[in-house]
Design an enzyme around this catalytic site. Structure first.
Site, PDB file in Angstrom:
ATOM      1  N   ASP B  93       0.859  -1.186   0.000  1.00 32.04           N
ATOM      2  CA  ASP B  93       0.000   0.000   0.000  1.00 32.04           C
ATOM      3  C   ASP B  93       0.897   1.238   0.000  1.00 32.04           C
ATOM      4  O   ASP B  93       2.128   1.136   0.007  1.00 32.04           O
ATOM      5  CB  ASP B  93      -0.975  -0.043   1.177  1.00 32.04           C
ATOM      6  CG  ASP B  93      -0.276   0.005   2.523  1.00 32.04           C
ATOM      7  OD1 ASP B  93       0.930   0.276   2.567  1.00 32.04           O
ATOM      8  OD2 ASP B  93      -0.941  -0.243   3.536  1.00 32.04           O
ATOM      9  N   GLY B  95       0.918   3.782   2.212  1.00 34.59           N
ATOM     10  CA  GLY B  95       1.178   4.405   3.504  1.00 34.59           C
ATOM     11  C   GLY B  95       0.118   5.411   3.910  1.00 34.59           C
ATOM     12  O   GLY B  95       0.038   5.784   5.078  1.00 34.59           O
ATOM     13  N   PHE B  97      -3.168   5.274   4.279  1.00 35.27           N
ATOM     14  CA  PHE B  97      -4.170   4.850   5.255  1.00 35.27           C
ATOM     15  C   PHE B  97      -3.608   4.853   6.674  1.00 35.27           C
ATOM     16  O   PHE B  97      -4.241   5.345   7.608  1.00 35.27           O
ATOM     17  CB  PHE B  97      -4.704   3.463   4.886  1.00 35.27           C
ATOM     18  CG  PHE B  97      -5.762   2.959   5.828  1.00 35.27           C
ATOM     19  CD1 PHE B  97      -7.080   3.393   5.708  1.00 35.27           C
ATOM     20  CD2 PHE B  97      -5.449   2.076   6.852  1.00 35.27           C
ATOM     21  CE1 PHE B  97      -8.055   2.948   6.584  1.00 35.27           C
ATOM     22  CE2 PHE B  97      -6.421   1.629   7.731  1.00 35.27           C
ATOM     23  CZ  PHE B  97      -7.725   2.061   7.594  1.00 35.27           C
ATOM     24  N   GLN B 191     -11.264   7.337  -4.845  1.00 40.08           N
ATOM     25  CA  GLN B 191     -11.802   7.842  -3.587  1.00 40.08           C
ATOM     26  C   GLN B 191     -13.152   8.502  -3.873  1.00 40.08           C
ATOM     27  O   GLN B 191     -13.702   8.334  -4.956  1.00 40.08           O
ATOM     28  CB  GLN B 191     -10.812   8.821  -2.942  1.00 40.08           C
ATOM     29  CG  GLN B 191      -9.556   8.133  -2.390  1.00 40.08           C
ATOM     30  CD  GLN B 191      -9.835   7.305  -1.138  1.00 40.08           C
ATOM     31  OE1 GLN B 191     -10.949   7.299  -0.591  1.00 40.08           O
ATOM     32  NE2 GLN B 191      -8.816   6.557  -0.694  1.00 40.08           N
ATOM     33  N   ASP B 268      -7.645  -7.268   0.615  1.00 38.40           N
ATOM     34  CA  ASP B 268      -6.701  -7.504   1.701  1.00 38.40           C
ATOM     35  C   ASP B 268      -7.414  -7.196   2.988  1.00 38.40           C
ATOM     36  O   ASP B 268      -8.300  -6.328   3.027  1.00 38.40           O
ATOM     37  CB  ASP B 268      -5.475  -6.589   1.588  1.00 38.40           C
ATOM     38  CG  ASP B 268      -5.765  -5.191   2.112  1.00 38.40           C
ATOM     39  OD1 ASP B 268      -5.468  -4.937   3.296  1.00 38.40           O
ATOM     40  OD2 ASP B 268      -6.324  -4.368   1.367  1.00 38.40           O
TER      41      ASP B 268
END
Lengths: 378, 378
Positions: B93, B95, B97, B191, B268
């Protein structure tokens, strides 16, 4: 058909002994190291990995198992072997040691010990007869007598009183064990603190009662290493050569090497797993503290010649990272690696005794430890 | 020669899709579940068991790894695959989040985010360009753009601002990724909070930029399940059919089933391992809380038909004991069992899509969950 319990002394080299213990669950090659499965699990290690390390026999703790999940419950579930999925030999201690070290409000008298459970505060009575009953319910292959284990230093009067009480309990345990299922064995435990005369007297008295194996208990409880080795040297000759000798709760790799050279056949200790959980690795190169910052960039495995895949595969940098990050996998890998090293050491000792080269093996092993860890590449 | 990154859509069944993602480290069968290796380890599970569960790809957390052990250090040690001994595909990912959920004193502006490390308090800057650089250093096969991930509920103005910022960062990430080693892929992240119109607008804008795969981010962050499923239903049709679609941070077995039925290819989630550490098992029979006293005497395994040996072997009584005794092995076994169930579920979904029977599989699976756990034998 399953074997009855037995011990065969295959070879000796100096005082060091090579043997086989046969049980209904398989053979134990001695000198043997028993990983400790306190609560029906070797902490952090799958049983498949315990077996793959070369482990022939594990130890279960009567004190812990009788309190949780309970011996009657384990028996109803088919016994400890099935409960924890370990089809090989199991030795259980008597609970005496943990009562002394873990339980609160304990009261000791002729009948046994009464204590408050450290889990739920319940009052529990452990007599010699109950210690045997619990171990029979667990279904262990080797059962230990109940004994009183003193912390050292202690006065001679205290040591003698505890020794004589343990001896009377040994007789009661033997009587209680007469009804046990066949193919299993009850070991007596030599007490007597750090006093060689008491130890020898106690050993002879236990031999008079007659057991298929003898333990030396009450050591590694605070005394200097030299005192422990001296007690072993004085006690071992008083034990029969045709029965296995088990040094309880010991020890470091060095302790194992020195005790085998003095005639000990069996050991148990939490060190490989406990130290693994704290980031300490036991290796051919000695002990390595993976928490140390110098490992952070080190791409080398712990030991490229280890029979254990994890010891050959993972970099010290990765093990350092896992340990620093408090990741379970760090404890898991180091516990397994340490267990594998202990068993590699035992296998090395057995091969050396068979070859008549134990003194050379001992010297070479100590030298490799003392040369210690190779510095990282610059 | 190693494969370039690619995606093949093999079959569809309703909106559900069967595919293969090819990477230089191997093929990922979709729908795919990615176990989360937060700190370069799937918590409590050996990589051999992760692989044996049917896992094709794992996720690494950029935020955690850049803080400890550090991306440059991992690169010097040969990259994340070698570091953690996982030779198969890895997605990292960005980073973003974790910066939102874990870091302190964060400041977000056009350039990126500045935050204080939760480990040592150091100030760290994470820009879109640095997020790509870190992931390149780690050597992941699938790299995620930096995005701003809001907690829901949020106002439409907040959601739109964060979406537009994430879109500008997507463009910067794509430029920064142009120098990356070949055979790897950068995914854009949709988003837009819980607003379907914003989501669709953002999806179309990302497709205009052009990525080899698209994620739906910012869900499972506090909104009701129906809102999440509605966003997926609205967003998926705006994404190209010939690229993989990844729903980030999701979810329960039910979430996976419902999201696959709406056209998602990748997932995930920490649930299999986190819940395993808390004594919760995911099984064909639904979720089972092993801490519950009713399991204490239950000799049955969790699932006698599981492809996972531990799920077939260990009694519920043993797993209950380990969980109550806070033994590492309880967390280890349940994490592995849960991972195996998640992968069994994904394999079942893939087989059903291939057979054109996904609707039946979905109904049968839900029914088995709802019938729930068989009561213990009396």
């Amino acid at each position: 058909m399953a074997h009855d319990f037995g011990f065969t002394l295959i070879a000796t080299d100096g005082s060091a002994r090579l043997g086989d213990i046969t049980t209904t669950h398989g053979t134990v090659r001695t000198p043997a190291f028993m990983p400790v499965g306190t609560q029906a699990t070797i902490k952090g290690v799958h049983v498949s990995a315990v077996r793959a390390s070369g482990t022939d026999i594990i130890l279960g703790n009567t004190y812990h198992l009788m309190l949780r999940p309970g011996a009657e419950r384990v028996a109803a579930l088919g016994g400890l072997h099935r409960f924890m999925n370990w089809a090989h030999p199991i030795l259980t201690d008597s609970g005496g040691f943990q009562v002394m070290s873990l339980a609160q409000l304990r009261k000791i008298d002729e009948s046994g010990v009464t204590f408050r459970s450290h889990i739920d505060g319940a009052m529990v009575v452990l007599t010699p007869e109950r210690a045997i009953e619990v171990q029979n319910l667990l279904g262990s292959d080797i059962v230990m007598q109940l004994d009183e284990c003193l912390k050292l230093p202690a006065t001679r009067a205290e040591m003698e009183r505890a020794m004589r009480l343990s001896l009377r309990w040994a007789e009661r345990c033997k009587r209680a064990f007469e009804d046990a299922a066949p193919g299993r064995a009850l070991f007596g435990i030599v007490q007597g603190g750090d006093d060689p005369a008491l130890r020898v007297e106690n050993a002879r008295a236990l031999v008079d009662i007659g057991f298929p194996g003898y333990a030396i208990g009450g050591l590694a409880v605070g005394e200097p290493p030299a005192v422990m080795l001296n007690v072993i040297e004085e006690t071992a000759p008083a034990l029969p050569t045709d029965k296995p000798r088990y040094l309880m709760g010991v020890g470091t790799p060095e302790d194992l090497l020195e005790a085998v050279s003095r005639g000990i056949d069996m050991f148990d200790c939490v060190m490989p797993t406990r130290n693994g959980r704290h980031g300490l690795a036991f290796t051919r190169h000695g002990a390595i503290n993976l928490r140390n910052a110098r490992h952070g960039d080190d791409p080398r495995p712990l030991d490229e010649t280890s029979p254990n895949e994890a010891a050959r595969t993972y970099s010290r940098a990765y093990l350092h990272h896992l340990t620093r990050a408090n990741e379970m996998l760090g404890a898991m890998l180091l516990s397994e690696i340490n267990l594998a090293y202990y068993q590699e050491l035992m296998a090395g000792m057995r091969a050396a005794i068979r070859a008549g080269s134990f003194a050379d093996f001992r010297a070479a092993t100590r030298e490799t430890w003392e040369r210690a860890d190779i510095p990282p590449r610059s």
